[in-house]
Scaffold this motif. Structure first.
Motif, mmCIF file in Angstrom:
data_model
loop_
_atom_site.group_PDB
_atom_site.id
_atom_site.type_symbol
_atom_site.label_atom_id
_atom_site.label_comp_id
_atom_site.label_asym_id
_atom_site.label_seq_id
_atom_site.Cartn_x
_atom_site.Cartn_y
_atom_site.Cartn_z
ATOM 1 N N TYR A 94 0.813 -1.221 0.000
ATOM 2 C CA TYR A 94 0.000 0.000 0.000
ATOM 3 C C TYR A 94 0.850 1.276 0.000
ATOM 4 O O TYR A 94 0.322 2.380 0.099
ATOM 5 C CB TYR A 94 -0.921 0.025 1.222
ATOM 6 N N ASN A 96 3.917 3.880 -1.559
ATOM 7 C CA ASN A 96 4.594 4.329 -2.766
ATOM 8 C C ASN A 96 5.660 5.348 -2.389
ATOM 9 O O ASN A 96 5.427 6.232 -1.554
ATOM 10 C CB ASN A 96 3.603 4.978 -3.737
ATOM 11 N N ASP A 98 7.117 8.427 -3.346
ATOM 12 C CA ASP A 98 6.769 9.507 -4.270
ATOM 13 C C ASP A 98 7.994 10.237 -4.801
ATOM 14 O O ASP A 98 8.052 10.595 -5.978
ATOM 15 C CB ASP A 98 5.831 10.507 -3.590
ATOM 16 N N LYS A 114 9.892 10.694 0.669
ATOM 17 C CA LYS A 114 8.452 10.918 0.825
ATOM 18 C C LYS A 114 7.729 9.615 0.517
ATOM 19 O O LYS A 114 7.793 9.100 -0.595
ATOM 20 C CB LYS A 114 7.963 12.020 -0.112
ATOM 21 N N ARG A 116 4.040 7.634 0.492
ATOM 22 C CA ARG A 116 2.600 7.899 0.433
ATOM 23 C C ARG A 116 1.820 6.584 0.525
ATOM 24 O O ARG A 116 2.189 5.585 -0.079
ATOM 25 C CB ARG A 116 2.247 8.616 -0.875
ATOM 26 N N ASN A 117 0.735 6.629 1.308
ATOM 27 C CA ASN A 117 -0.191 5.510 1.365
ATOM 28 C C ASN A 117 -1.170 5.649 0.204
ATOM 29 O O ASN A 117 -1.949 6.603 0.146
ATOM 30 C CB ASN A 117 -0.933 5.508 2.704
ATOM 31 N N ILE A 118 -1.155 4.703 -0.725
ATOM 32 C CA ILE A 118 -1.955 4.836 -1.943
ATOM 33 C C ILE A 118 -3.446 4.660 -1.672
ATOM 34 O O ILE A 118 -4.277 5.015 -2.529
ATOM 35 C CB ILE A 118 -1.492 3.826 -3.020
ATOM 36 N N ASN A 120 -5.185 6.181 0.788
ATOM 37 C CA ASN A 120 -5.832 7.414 1.255
ATOM 38 C C ASN A 120 -5.035 8.672 0.941
ATOM 39 O O ASN A 120 -5.429 9.776 1.332
ATOM 40 C CB ASN A 120 -6.088 7.341 2.766
ATOM 41 N N ASP A 121 -3.905 8.529 0.257
ATOM 42 C CA ASP A 121 -3.044 9.648 -0.135
ATOM 43 C C ASP A 121 -2.384 10.373 1.030
ATOM 44 O O ASP A 121 -1.813 11.453 0.851
ATOM 45 C CB ASP A 121 -3.809 10.670 -0.998
ATOM 46 N N ASN A 122 -2.450 9.820 2.228
ATOM 47 C CA ASN A 122 -1.669 10.376 3.328
ATOM 48 C C ASN A 122 -0.192 10.075 3.102
ATOM 49 O O ASN A 122 0.166 9.016 2.583
ATOM 50 C CB ASN A 122 -2.101 9.770 4.667
ATOM 51 N N TYR A 123 0.675 11.010 3.484
ATOM 52 C CA TYR A 123 2.102 10.784 3.285
ATOM 53 C C TYR A 123 2.905 11.280 4.472
ATOM 54 O O TYR A 123 2.429 12.073 5.289
ATOM 55 C CB TYR A 123 2.586 11.470 2.002
#
Length: 355
Positions: A94, A96, A98, A114, A116-118, A120-123
């Motif tokens: 889950y 990425n 970035d 950086k 990112r959790n794909i 929920n887009d939290n990073y």
């Protein structure tokens, strides 16, 4: 006094010796995932990174060839899982990577990752740096003695360090401070007095405005501010005691002027005493772990002989405590400071900051 005069020479990197490695292993600071700072240096291209105002941040975004990037990304995801979920491999799918940024100035020249959790887009971010014994001692002392805990890992000569969230001190002073209410300015003044005292007692140097963050916290109908160090490179290195007192750096001048405007001398002394008492209690409650760290630090070399002689004599002149004068290493100086503060924390004149 300007910071150019306070700090004349660039600090060297000190290796992590076997005693420190054993300490780190005992307290689960050794990474189980192999990661090497030098591997990240093999990037094939880069572009400059600019802030929201199109000002060069002095960071560059780096790129790798396709084959190397796949291996690097997987390793960085595993490192993230170690930092934040004790190595749970189920979360890797889950995640990425970035971007990977490289800082071109400073002692550590870190990589900023950086992740990112794909779903929920939290990073979040973490840093990969060349390991340095001074920084490790600084991180560990911050973990033990500050209001905050530190999350970091070591693998050979590579350090992985979590990102500390907040508004960079220099940015806060330039853009946010003038927007604060008078009550908020008084509260920030209080926090800076405490931060100044904490940095000095634990001998954390070079707290210029860009080496700490200001953290706004919403509490009912008000915003309160905390100040937290983010750079631990200058732990017990410099010989000039003023380097360990943030008030003497020119970047912090607006903070010092605000304190003079907002706080009375009695209030300043009260806040200094409160911070000394808190530090003394944390030293005592940390118990054997602090003692073990001091034993390791006492036998390590993390500064020059000249710096050691100057600092211990300046501390002796302030306290008249012979333990400083007798200290044979920076670790012994640090241990003497802890002994002094725990023995005398009811004395409101300890380490007078001369505000």
């Amino acid at each position: 006094m300007s910071d150019e005069k306070l700090m004349v020479f660039k600090k060297p990197t000190y290796p992590i010796n076997s005693n420190l490695l054993n300490y780190l292993a005992r307290y689960d600071r050794i990474s189980k995932v192999p990661i090497v700072y030098g591997d990240l240096l093999r990037f094939s291209g880069s572009i400059n990174v600019y802030d929201k105002n199109d000002v060069d941040t002095l960071w560059i975004r780096v790129y790798y060839n396709e084959f190397e990037r796949a291996d690097i990304d997987l390793t960085l995801k595993k490192i993230y899982s170690l930092l934040h979920s004790d190595g749970n491999s189920n979360i890797i799918k889950y995640l990425n990577v970035d971007c990977i940024d490289y800082c071109t100035f400073g002692n550590s020249k870190p990589f900023r990752i950086k992740i990112r959790n794909i779903l929920n887009d939290n990073y979040t971010h973490f840093y990969v740096k060349k390991a340095d014994a001074s920084r490790i001692y600084g991180l560990e002392l911050e973990h033990l003695l500050s209001p905050d805990k530190m999350n970091y890992l070591i693998y050979n000569d590579t350090l992985v360090e979590e990102h500390i969230m907040g508004i960079a001190g220099d940015v806060f002073i330039k853009e946010n401070l003038k927007k604060c209410s008078e009550t908020e300015k008084a509260q920030i003044s209080k926090e800076f007095v405490k931060f100044n005292e904490r940095s000095m007692i634990r001998l954390l140097g070079d707290m210029r405005a860009y080496n700490y963050v200001v953290i706004p916290i919403h509490d009912f109908d008000q915003v309160v501010y905390k100040i937290r160090a983010i750079d631990f490179d200058q732990q017990c290195f410099e010989g000039n005691l003023k380097v360990y007192r943030p008030q003497f750096f020119k970047e912090n001048y607006p903070m010092v002027m605000m304190i003079k405007d907002k706080l009375q001398i009695n209030s300043i002394e009260q806040y200094k005493y409160e911070e000394r008492a808190l530090l003394a209690k944390r030293i005592i409650s940390a118990g054997s772990r602090t003692e073990r760290l001091m034993e390791v630090m006492a036998d390590d070399v993390i500064s020059t002989d000249e710096n050691l002689e100057r600092l211990k004599m300046e501390l002796y002149n302030y306290t008249l405590d012979l333990n400083f004068k007798k200290a044979k290493s920076m670790g012994k100086v640090m241990a003497a400071a802890f002994e002094y503060i725990t023995r005398n924390f009811k004395n409101t004149n300890i380490f007078d900051s001369n505000f």
